[in-house]
Design an enzyme around this catalytic site. Structure first.
Site, short mmCIF file in Angstrom:
data_model
loop_
_atom_site.label_atom_id
_atom_site.label_comp_id
_atom_site.label_asym_id
_atom_site.label_seq_id
_atom_site.Cartn_x
_atom_site.Cartn_y
_atom_site.Cartn_z
CD GLU A 1 60.61 155.34 -22.41
OE1 GLU A 1 60.06 154.40 -22.16
OE2 GLU A 1 60.56 156.30 -21.75
CG ASP B 1 58.48 159.63 -20.73
OD1 ASP B 1 58.59 158.40 -21.40
OD2 ASP B 1 58.12 159.87 -19.77
CG ASP C 1 55.45 162.10 -16.68
OD1 ASP C 1 55.51 161.01 -17.22
OD2 ASP C 1 54.66 162.61 -16.03
#
Length: 173
Positions: A67, A8, A139
């Site tokens: 992502e 991420d 996160d």
């Protein structure tokens, strides 16, 4: 069996999660955050690259997923996010890993079953799917969700390939 590293990306905090996928079951291997310091973006990108390389050396993944950029209202933030993604992707391809890219909506759909799920729902499903004793930092949970999404996508492709084998003259049996 696959070891999947999910990322991420962020220019200040890059979350990561590492899972093992064996016969449709998931096992948690590790997660955390790469926290960058300083105001100089190129230096922070170097820190992201180095951090992802260290994680790759530590866990030896054979799959990598990240992502995709979300284009919000702030174009400058989206550009920085794209550069952070680039630093992580370069670390992956430098270590001969193919890159899977997923939108936030795809990740939420794969993990929660709802592309509009909120962060808390994603965190809870990560805890449930990986049978974790506690909730990881947001996160890190997002990095684990990216890895889970990639595993689900691979499983879907394998299932589809199995069905294609049973076709006759281009039609499904």
């Amino acid at each position: 069996m696959s070891i999947i590293l999910g990322i991420d990306p962020g220019s200040r905090i890059t979350g990561y999660g590492v899972i093992q996928h064996i016969h449709g079951k998931f096992q948690y291997l590790g997660s955390g955050c790469i926290r960058t310091s300083g105001e100089n973006l190129p230096e922070r990108l170097k820190q992201i690259h180095a951090g992802v390389c260290e994680i790759i050396i530590q866990f030896q993944p054979d799959k990598f997923a990240i992502e995709d950029v979300f284009m919000g209202k702030n174009a400058a933030s989206a550009l920085k996010l794209g550069q952070a993604r680039g630093a992580a992707i370069v670390a992956a391809v430098s270590n001969d890993l193919e890159v899977g890219e997923y939108t936030a909506r795809q990740i939420k759909q794969a993990v929660v079953g709802n592309g509009g799920a909120d962060k808390e729902q994603v965190q809870q499903m990560v805890v449930n799917l990986l049978k974790l004793g506690g909730t990881p930092q947001a996160d890190a949970a997002d990095g684990l969700a990216v890895a889970l999404c990639h595993a689900q996508s691979l499983r879907t492709l394998i299932n589809m390939a199995g069905k294609v084998k049973g076709t006759a003259r281009g039609r499904f049996n």
